[in-house]
Design a protein around this motif. Structure first.
Motif, PDB file in Angstrom:
ATOM      1  N   ARG A  17       0.828  -1.219   0.000  1.00  0.00           N
ATOM      2  CA  ARG A  17       0.000   0.000   0.000  1.00  0.00           C
ATOM      3  C   ARG A  17       0.848   1.248   0.000  1.00  0.00           C
ATOM      4  N   LEU A  18       0.189   2.353  -0.280  1.00  0.00           N
ATOM      5  CA  LEU A  18       0.835   3.667  -0.166  1.00  0.00           C
ATOM      6  C   LEU A  18       0.155   4.402   0.978  1.00  0.00           C
ATOM      7  N   ILE A  19       0.955   5.033   1.819  1.00  0.00           N
ATOM      8  CA  ILE A  19       0.374   5.873   2.875  1.00  0.00           C
ATOM      9  C   ILE A  19       1.019   7.257   2.825  1.00  0.00           C
ATOM     10  N   SER A  20       0.244   8.268   3.195  1.00  0.00           N
ATOM     11  CA  SER A  20       0.776   9.636   3.173  1.00  0.00           C
ATOM     12  C   SER A  20       1.629   9.866   4.415  1.00  0.00           C
ATOM     13  N   ARG A  21       2.401  10.925   4.400  1.00  0.00           N
ATOM     14  CA  ARG A  21       3.241  11.293   5.548  1.00  0.00           C
ATOM     15  C   ARG A  21       2.404  11.405   6.827  1.00  0.00           C
ATOM     16  N   LYS A  22       1.201  11.992   6.674  1.00  0.00           N
ATOM     17  CA  LYS A  22       0.300  12.181   7.821  1.00  0.00           C
ATOM     18  C   LYS A  22      -0.053  10.826   8.461  1.00  0.00           C
ATOM     19  N   VAL A  23      -0.410   9.858   7.627  1.00  0.00           N
ATOM     20  CA  VAL A  23      -0.775   8.531   8.134  1.00  0.00           C
ATOM     21  C   VAL A  23       0.449   7.848   8.744  1.00  0.00           C
ATOM     22  N   CYS A  24       1.589   7.995   8.085  1.00  0.00           N
ATOM     23  CA  CYS A  24       2.823   7.368   8.573  1.00  0.00           C
ATOM     24  C   CYS A  24       3.173   7.913   9.960  1.00  0.00           C
ATOM     25  N   ASP A  25       3.084   9.234  10.136  1.00  0.00           N
ATOM     26  CA  ASP A  25       3.390   9.835  11.442  1.00  0.00           C
ATOM     27  C   ASP A  25       2.419   9.330  12.507  1.00  0.00           C
ATOM     28  N   THR A  26       1.143   9.211  12.128  1.00  0.00           N
ATOM     29  CA  THR A  26       0.144   8.718  13.094  1.00  0.00           C
ATOM     30  C   THR A  26       0.478   7.281  13.494  1.00  0.00           C
ATOM     31  N   LEU A  27       0.794   6.441  12.511  1.00  0.00           N
ATOM     32  CA  LEU A  27       1.122   5.039  12.814  1.00  0.00           C
ATOM     33  C   LEU A  27       2.375   4.948  13.680  1.00  0.00           C
ATOM     34  N   ASN A  28       3.355   5.808  13.382  1.00  0.00           N
ATOM     35  CA  ASN A  28       4.596   5.790  14.168  1.00  0.00           C
ATOM     36  C   ASN A  28       4.362   6.199  15.620  1.00  0.00           C
ATOM     37  N   SER A  29       3.287   6.941  15.850  1.00  0.00           N
ATOM     38  CA  SER A  29       3.030   7.386  17.227  1.00  0.00           C
ATOM     39  C   SER A  29       2.287   6.325  18.049  1.00  0.00           C
ATOM     40  N   LEU A  30       1.825   5.251  17.391  1.00  0.00           N
ATOM     41  CA  LEU A  30       1.117   4.197  18.139  1.00  0.00           C
ATOM     42  C   LEU A  30       2.137   3.280  18.814  1.00  0.00           C
ATOM     43  N   PRO A  31       1.996   3.073  20.121  1.00  0.00           N
ATOM     44  CA  PRO A  31       3.055   2.351  20.836  1.00  0.00           C
ATOM     45  C   PRO A  31       2.935   0.827  20.822  1.00  0.00           C
ATOM     46  N   GLU A  32       1.836   0.273  20.271  1.00  0.00           N
ATOM     47  CA  GLU A  32       1.644  -1.171  20.477  1.00  0.00           C
ATOM     48  C   GLU A  32       2.693  -2.039  19.793  1.00  0.00           C
TER      49      GLU A  32
END
Ligand code: UDP
Ligand code: MG
Length: 314
Positions: free
Chosen positions: A160-175
């Motif tokens: 898949r392709l994800i935007s920078r915004k989505v990538c930053d959000t995913l990176n902030s999830l600690p699980e």
């Protein structure tokens, strides 16, 4: 403005037979866009020549970056690392074995330019995979969908392709037990898909044996649903009701007839079945508790041993 527009994340585990071809096909596609890009090879503790081959590619082409794990941490950890190290405005995650055709990236980029934040690849056909894998995948994706409130699309992997915004959000999830494709659905934003035919592996064997497939499958369910635990409660109540009624029936029959109406073999078989059910549910609880245990230890998801063509170290 970011100087790198696209980051292509490629997880690699013992992919010495495919890495050169994978690089050739990816560069061919990405060069067509005529915008800046980087390719991130995440070497997930390969024990073959993957690392040496990747280093050769990096030495010849500065756009290719290599991140070596200290051991095998798994596919989901590898793509998570890729997302953390990526610096592009759009991040594309693709398998190394060319089952996900790199040419589809062009369609994904078109959708991203139209304003979508997530463009996932939907598998129309799956070539060269065993009937068992196709069948279990089909059943699993539908089972997961029926168990979760999140709209996790069926028949999609991590291509898949994800935007920078989505990538930053995913990176902030600690699980730590990460089922990345589920997390991408969970974060929301504007999502769409492009269809593609999943190809046969270019060379080599699958790096997803049955045990890894089962672990990933349960990670997906445990991360997004408590249904299996709820089912145990419902079943418990049904069995309790049946047990109570049977007890009353046998007790009353015994009193009326003055004889023992219980068949001992039937009773043993029934007991065994009940124990089976109880242990199954203990196992399911164990799966959840084990995951809580892993989360509570708070160990990193992966350890980076070395990098090539990379300045920053996370
Ligand atoms: N992979 C990985 N770590 C693992 C297993 C797989 O980085 O522990 C990579 C692998 O090299 C490939 C991708 O994940 O690029 C998907 O694996 P594979 O093609 O073997 O899975 P399949 O397509 O058979 O499900
Ligand atoms: Mg594959």
């Amino acid at each position: 403005m970011n100087e790198i527009i696209y980051s292509v994340v490629v997880p690699l585990y013992n992919e010495e037979l495919v890495i050169n071809e994978s690089y050739r096909r990816l560069v061919k596609v990405m060069d067509k866009i005529e915008e800046s890009y980087e390719i991130l090879f995440i070497n997930d503790g390969s024990t073959d020549c993957t690392k040496t081959l990747a280093e050769h590619i990096c030495n010849a082409d500065g756009r290719i970056k290599l991140i070596n794990f200290s051991r095998n941490f798994g596919h989901q950890a590898a793509i998570t690392a890729g997302m953390r190290y990526a610096s592009g405005n759009a991040i594309i995650i693709i398998d190394a074995d060319l089952q996900d055709p790199p040419e589809t990236i062009l369609d994904m980029i078109k959708k991203w330019k139209e304003g979508f934040d997530v463009v996932y690849g939907k598998r129309a056909k799956r070539e060269g995979e065993s009937l068992f894998k196709k069948f279990t995948a089909k059943v699993y994706y539908r089972l997961l969908k029926s168990m979760t409130k999140e709209d996790i699309p069926v028949d999609t992997g991590d291509f898949r392709l994800i935007s920078r915004k989505v990538c930053d959000t995913l990176n902030s999830l600690p699980e730590k037990n990460r089922y990345v494709r589920g997390l991408v659905s969970w974060v929301g934003y504007k999502q769409t898909f492009v269809q593609f035919d999943r190809q046969e592996r270019f060379a080599g064997e699958t790096k997803y044996p049955l045990n890894k497939m089962i672990k990933l499958a349960f990670d997906g369910i445990a991360a997004f649903s408590t249904k299996p635990m709820e089912i145990s409660g419902t079943l418990g109540m049904i069995l309790l009701a049946i047990g109570t009624l049977s007890f009353i029936f046998i007790f009353v029959s015994n009193v009326i007839s003055g004889s023992d109406v219980i068949n001992i073999n039937l009773l043993l078989a029934f007991n065994l079945m009940m124990f089976g059910i109880v242990f199954c549910f203990l196992g399911i609880m164990g799966q959840y508790i084990g995951r809580i245990f892993v989360e509570s230890k708070d160990r990193p998801l992966f350890i980076v041993d070395s990098t090539t063509n990379y300045d920053k170290r996370l």
